[in-house]
Design an enzyme around this catalytic site. Structure first.
Site, PDB file in Angstrom:
ATOM      1  N   TYR A 251      36.263  30.333  28.832  1.00 58.86           N
ATOM      2  CA  TYR A 251      35.112  29.822  29.255  1.00 58.86           C
ATOM      3  C   TYR A 251      34.822  28.167  28.815  1.00 58.86           C
ATOM      4  CZ  TYR A 251      32.690  34.249  29.498  1.00 58.86           C
ATOM      5  OH  TYR A 251      32.412  35.502  29.992  1.00 58.86           O
TER       6      TYR A 251
ATOM      7  N   LYS B 282      28.235  48.538  -0.366  1.00 57.26           N
ATOM      8  CA  LYS B 282      27.362  48.295   0.637  1.00 57.26           C
ATOM      9  C   LYS B 282      28.008  47.786   1.965  1.00 57.26           C
ATOM     10  CE  LYS B 282      25.654  43.931  -1.244  1.00 57.26           C
ATOM     11  NZ  LYS B 282      24.840  43.350  -2.358  1.00 57.26           N
TER      12      LYS B 282
HETATM   13  C1  LIG Z   1      25.703  42.988  -3.330  1.00 58.66           C
HETATM   14  C2  LIG Z   1      25.422  43.149  -4.792  1.00 58.66           C
HETATM   15  C3  LIG Z   1      26.444  43.114  -5.980  1.00 58.66           C
HETATM   16  C4  LIG Z   1      27.959  42.725  -5.574  1.00 58.66           C
HETATM   17  O1  LIG Z   1      28.031  41.248  -5.844  1.00 58.66           O
HETATM   18  P1  LIG Z   1      29.378  40.718  -5.672  1.00 58.66           P
HETATM   19  O2  LIG Z   1      29.068  39.036  -5.802  1.00 58.66           O
HETATM   20  O3  LIG Z   1      29.797  40.890  -4.094  1.00 58.66           O
HETATM   21  O4  LIG Z   1      29.985  41.094  -6.625  1.00 58.66           O
HETATM   22  C5  LIG Z   1      25.973  43.203  -7.127  1.00 58.66           C
HETATM   23  N1  LIG Z   1      24.770  43.752  -7.445  1.00 58.66           N
HETATM   24  C6  LIG Z   1      23.674  43.863  -6.285  1.00 58.66           C
HETATM   25  C7  LIG Z   1      22.402  44.295  -6.642  1.00 58.66           C
HETATM   26  C8  LIG Z   1      24.046  43.351  -4.951  1.00 58.66           C
HETATM   27  O5  LIG Z   1      23.254  43.474  -4.300  1.00 58.66           O
END
Ligand SMILES: *Cc1c(COP(=O)(O)O)cnc(C)c1O
Length: 340
Positions: A249, A33
């Site tokens: 800045y 994701k």
């Molecule tokens: C993002 C996510 C993960 C992965 O989590 P990590 O801590 O990066 O391994 C797993 N399950 C769900 C439902 C998520 O949203």
């Protein structure tokens, strides 16, 4: 031009550590994701496919469509009604209401709330969900939950795990009653994978560990993982500044003696979060970021053409008082990615 370098051998090393822990490559679902945590969705998907990974987790249908050729199963976490169908897609369903918008004949996975109280059906809605799904010929291919504190010492994790055990038992009872096959069960993210044993579950969803990090309490027996991403910037120009001149800045950085400094083509607009007078940072080669980071550039006390800004974001996460996830996912997809 600034660039992101993806280290394939580090990614494969991390996958090996995960595989060693889980004992079964087919149970690994890579979490891609948010542009694969800023690494580049298609690049990481392709490498995971090359390693032999069969399952992925994404947030949107758009992401799923762009990696559909690389995986056998893709779990889509976002609750938007689907525009496209692929036998590869499994849509996560978080509520009875969302289930009503799922088209007939789809494959879904039910997210069940085991104690995080963020997303998911309540366990007492399971029966209604199973009945509703079978009426529309929707197949429930998985039941999953998410831990709120797998990365912290304490009992909350075990309490949630126990809750999920009861949820599994209830699902098995429902499947027997309705003559349905038992779906896959999964609950572990990266930190859970490495603090516990998940041989009894059917899948693990690993995100951050894949990319080389675990923001877990160091008391757990963490494996040695290797950060996959490095960020490089290129020089725009060099100038000589004299003693007591100020940079950038607000003029917050005063130069102690005459020296050459250069401007580089990365700024917070690219996702390199803003450093300032309270947040000092040195690159891996020891160059200091001078003054405040601008939107599209920053200054360093070097004349080198190309500079590595980081090859590990742990220190930056610390400086910005956040987690490695946030530093990584902030990196814009527009930065060129190359794989070495
Ligand atoms: C993002 C996510 C993960 C992965 O989590 P990590 O801590 O990066 O391994 C797993 N399950 C769900 C439902 C998520 O949203």
């Amino acid at each position: 031009m600034a660039k992101i370098v993806i280290n394939k051998s580090h990614l494969f090393h991390n996958l090996q550590q995960i595989e060693k822990k889980i004992n079964d490559k087919n149970k690994i679902a890579v979490v891609l994701k948010d542009n694969a945590y800023g690494h580049g969705l298609v690049e990481i998907a392709q490498l995971c496919h090359e390693y032999g990974i069969k399952n992925a987790v994404v947030r949107t249908f758009k992401e799923a469509e762009s990696v559909v050729t690389f995986f056998d199963n893709i779990l889509i976490l976002a609750d938007t009604p689907p525009h496209t169908y692929s036998h590869t897609f499994h849509i996560a369903v978080n509520s009875l209401e969302a289930l009503q918008h799922i088209p007939k004949n789809s494959k879904i996975q039910l997210k069940v709330d085991s104690g995080m109280h963020r997303n998911g059906l309540s366990p007492n809605e399971l029966e209604e969900a199973f009945l509703g799904a079978s009426k529309k010929n929707i197949t429930i291919t998985g039941i999953f939950t998410h831990y709120r504190s797998a990365d912290e010492l304490g009992s909350a994790y075990f309490w949630q795990k126990e809750n999920f055990k009861h949820i599994k038992a209830e699902v098995k009872r429902l499947c027997e009653k309705l003559f349905l096959p038992i779906p896959l069960f999964h609950s572990a993210n990266s930190s859970a994978v490495f603090r516990d044993n998940f041989y009894a579950e059917d899948m693990v969803r690993v995100g951050i560990a894949l990319y080389g990090y675990l923001d877990t309490d160091p008391i757990f027996n963490n494996p040695h993982l290797k950060p996959v991403l490095s960020l490089y910037a290129n020089k725009i120009s060099t100038r000589t500044v004299s003693k007591n001149q100020r940079i950038g800045y607000g003029g917050t950085a005063t130069i102690p003696k005459q020296m050459q400094i250069s401007t580089y083509d990365i700024g917070y607009g690219d996702g390199f979060l803003r450093l300032n007078e309270r947040k000092k940072y040195h690159t891996p080669d020891g160059f200091e970021v001078l003054g405040r980071v601008s939107m599209d550039n920053l200054s360093l006390n070097t004349t080198q053409e190309e500079v590595c800004l980081f090859n590990d974001v742990t220190q930056l996460a610390h400086i910005h008082d956040t987690i490695t996830y946030e530093i990584l996912t902030s990196l814009k997809p527009t930065i060129k990615r190359i794989i070495i």
